[in-house]
Write an enzyme that holds these catalytic residues in place. Structure first.
Site, short mmCIF file in Angstrom:
data_model
loop_
_atom_site.label_atom_id
_atom_site.label_comp_id
_atom_site.label_asym_id
_atom_site.label_seq_id
_atom_site.Cartn_x
_atom_site.Cartn_y
_atom_site.Cartn_z
N CYS A 74 42.38 39.75 63.52
CA CYS A 74 42.28 41.47 63.83
C CYS A 74 40.45 41.89 64.33
O CYS A 74 40.18 41.05 65.52
CB CYS A 74 43.17 42.12 63.32
SG CYS A 74 43.51 43.39 63.67
N HIS B 98 48.61 39.60 62.10
CA HIS B 98 48.15 38.89 60.06
C HIS B 98 48.76 38.43 59.90
O HIS B 98 49.39 38.63 59.76
CB HIS B 98 48.48 40.72 59.62
CG HIS B 98 47.24 41.32 59.67
ND1 HIS B 98 45.38 41.68 59.19
CD2 HIS B 98 46.71 42.43 61.28
CE1 HIS B 98 44.64 42.43 59.91
NE2 HIS B 98 45.61 43.17 60.84
N SER C 136 47.06 43.76 23.77
CA SER C 136 47.55 44.73 25.17
C SER C 136 49.16 44.18 24.28
O SER C 136 50.22 45.22 24.16
CB SER C 136 47.65 45.36 25.70
OG SER C 136 47.66 44.34 26.56
N GLY C 137 49.21 43.29 24.10
CA GLY C 137 51.32 42.98 24.61
C GLY C 137 51.32 42.46 25.67
O GLY C 137 52.64 41.93 26.02
N GLY C 138 50.29 43.24 26.34
CA GLY C 138 50.95 42.54 27.52
C GLY C 138 50.57 41.12 28.01
O GLY C 138 50.01 40.09 27.56
N VAL C 139 51.25 40.31 29.69
CA VAL C 139 50.85 38.99 29.65
C VAL C 139 49.44 38.73 29.69
O VAL C 139 48.89 37.83 29.77
CB VAL C 139 51.51 38.85 31.64
CG1 VAL C 139 50.58 37.43 31.52
CG2 VAL C 139 53.04 39.14 31.25
N ASP C 140 48.50 40.34 30.86
CA ASP C 140 47.28 39.39 31.51
C ASP C 140 46.02 39.38 29.71
O ASP C 140 45.59 38.45 29.78
CB ASP C 140 46.71 40.78 31.96
CG ASP C 140 47.59 41.04 32.90
OD1 ASP C 140 48.13 40.38 33.35
OD2 ASP C 140 47.47 42.45 33.69
N SER C 141 46.32 40.02 28.58
CA SER C 141 45.57 39.85 27.79
C SER C 141 46.08 38.66 26.68
O SER C 141 45.22 38.31 26.33
CB SER C 141 45.59 41.40 26.25
OG SER C 141 46.53 41.76 25.76
N SER C 142 47.44 38.71 26.64
CA SER C 142 47.72 36.93 26.06
C SER C 142 47.31 35.73 26.42
O SER C 142 46.83 34.85 25.95
CB SER C 142 49.97 37.61 26.72
OG SER C 142 49.93 38.75 24.99
N GLU D 108 48.93 36.78 57.47
CA GLU D 108 49.03 37.70 55.97
C GLU D 108 50.14 37.57 55.13
O GLU D 108 50.44 37.99 54.37
CB GLU D 108 47.81 37.50 55.39
CG GLU D 108 47.13 38.87 55.44
CD GLU D 108 46.21 38.93 57.04
OE1 GLU D 108 45.97 40.31 56.89
OE2 GLU D 108 46.00 38.40 57.82
#
Length: 525
Positions: free
Chosen positions: A94, A182, A236-242, A184
């Site tokens: 573009c 585009h 935190s118990g979430g995916v990222d921090s785990s 993507e």
């Protein structure tokens, strides 16, 4: 800010791994380009067009993004491509395509009709390496107010639509290409074919950016950076921090000290259940009950940004206190991922508006003598889950819906009190548990309940009530950058509403949020 790796650093974040460099001109689609490249198991990084890092030997190709600017604007981006064009495979998308055409002897003019949305290619040079395997009537997505009216002499048209003669071109004698559409965007139905043609056919990328490769390289980088130092990580118990915790533990073992803070804003029974699951994973984890500190800081605060900053401040204070109890702790680990960074700061380093602040993005105060390490900083959510799977993390943890760092504090509109939190915990528990019971949980990317700052009249039995209202929110998404509201069955919504009103004292009205992102955000605050 201190000790933070930023998007505009003059070095690459992945060492000497082969990569694609994406130069960002401020397009809303730039992050989608990166995701499509990563989906092909090819590493890439986004860097602002005016802060291009050193061009190293591991760069296999360069992509120029779109832009909200017109190439005809006096203040539009004007990159120096002298060290790139003709020396590296180059694809302009573009604005990137228009800039090269306009800058090297062609002409770009305003479109007679704004070209936005679906279009079909009427001509495709299928002998061209970039377009090999694409259909003559391939659907593409246009999003531009200008059109290339004339191309330089050494440019060759390779694609057209009925309205756009130069929908695609190549520069003869170079591995340089430009496209007006585009690839993507999902609406470009064969965009992945074009991108693979460029990345594999032209750039000769090995497609070796796999979860296992990421783990091996990241573990080595962590070991080199941290050495024998100790790292404090907030769970935190979430995916990222785990995933960040397991990755750091794999690199430094017992030198990782995890802290799971009960901020009083977690889901029902989450503190005790998650703490036990972490201990079962072999992590060195300590639970800290700091709910009273968070409630005190939030007392009387109703502005969304002020609440986020208050929560972030207490998090920092708690970690500062806990870090002093760990001898030789020099690092603070965080599960920051790419969408957090994109929403908190401009990816271009320019004047883009901050959508909202994230408590784990933005650096540390000077008094806190910890350096930040963020092993997932450039990963999208779907990539984080793939990394977690390769690390052998429990699928129940990896399959958890995203949950905001500030917790229920930003799902309570207005001021936050312990009473409101208790009510919302019960509502949220009914909503999430019923999604699981009815087999709908895995069909939803993120779900939660919002405590609304209004009361409404109701009738329960023969009595008039004047109680609180809640909104339920459930969205589908792949990375959190865009999201659509989930079309949950009416029968399900009726059942959940009935349960909430009958079982949660203080609630007499339930609504369902049917707005998408954009224009709304996933969270209400």
């Amino acid at each position: 800010m201190r000790n933070r790796i930023r998007l505009d650093d003059s070095h690459y974040l992945c060492g000497m791994h082969e990569m694609i460099l994406i130069l960002d001109f401020g397009s809303q689609y730039t992050q989608l380009i990166a995701r499509r490249v990563r989906e092909l198991n090819i590493y890439c990084e986004i860097h602002p067009w005016n802060k291009c890092p050193e061009l190293t030997a591991n760069i296999k190709g360069v992509i120029l993004s779109g832009s909200p600017f017109s190439v005809r604007d006096n203040d539009s981006p004007k990159p120096d491509l002298s060290k790139i064009k003709g020396k590296y495979p180059l694809l302009g998308v573009c604005f990137g395509a228009q800039y090269m055409a306009n800058n090297f002897g062609g002409e770009v003019l305003p479109s007679t009709i704004r070209e936005y949305g679906r279009a079909n290619l009427s001509f495709v040079d299928q002998s061209n390496v970039l377009l090999k395997g694409m259909s003559n009537d391939s659907q593409v997505w246009m999003s531009h107010g200008d059109t290339i009216k004339k191309i330089p002499n050494n440019f060759k048209a390779i694609a057209s639509t009925k309205d756009v003669e130069y929908a695609g071109y190549e520069i003869e004698g170079e591995q340089t290409f430009g496209i007006q559409f585009h690839p993507e965007v999902y609406h470009s139905l064969e965009g992945s074919i074009l991108l693979k043609n460029f990345l594999v056919g032209v750039c000769a990328c090995a497609q070796d950016w796999t979860p296992n490769a990421f783990v091996d390289e990241t573990v080595q980088k962590i070991q080199d950076k941290v050495g024998n130092d100790k790292v404090i990580l907030g769970l935190s118990g979430g995916v990222d921090s785990s995933v960040a915790a397991v990755l750091l533990h794999k690199a430094i073992g017992e030198n990782l000290h995890c802290i799971f803070v009960d901020n009083g804003l977690l889901r029902k029974d989450e503190f005790s259940s998650v703490l036990e699951s972490y201990k079962g994973m072999g992590l060195n984890v300590k639970g800290v009950n700091a709910a009273d500190k968070f409630y005190a800081e939030l007392s009387g605060v109703s502005d969304p940004e002020a609440k986020r900053k208050a929560i972030g401040k207490v998090f920092i204070d708690v970690f500062d206190e806990e870090s002093k109890l760990v001898e030789n702790a020099k690092w603070l680990g965080q599960g920051t991922i790419y969408p957090d960074v994109i929403e908190s700061v401009s990816a271009t380093g320019g004047p883009s508006a901050t959508i909202k602040s994230h408590h784990n993005v933005g650096g540390l105060p000077d008094y806190m003598k910890l350096k930040v390490i963020e092993p997932l900083r450039l990963l999208f959510k779907d990539e984080v889950r793939r990394i977690g799977k390769s690390l052998g993390i429990d699928p129940n943890i990896l399959g958890r819906h995203p949950f905001p760092g500030p917790g229920l504090g930003i799902r309570i509109l207005g001021d936050v009190t312990a009473e409101k939190v208790a009510i919302l915990q019960e509502v949220d528990h009914i909503f999430i548990s019923t999604l699981k019971e009815d087999g709908l949980y895995d069909d939803v990317w993120q779900a939660g309940a919002i405590f609304l700052p209004i009361q409404s009249v109701g009738v329960m039995g023969d009595e008039r009530t004047y109680e609180n209202a809640v909104a339920l929110r459930a969205v589908s998404s792949t990375d959190g950058m865009t999201a659509d509201w989930c079309h949950l069955p009416y029968e399900f919504l009726a059942k959940v509403s009935n349960k909430i009103i009958n079982q949660v004292k203080g609630i007499n009205r339930v609504t369902y949020d049917i707005s998408s992102k954009p224009p709304a955000t996933i969270e209400w605050e």
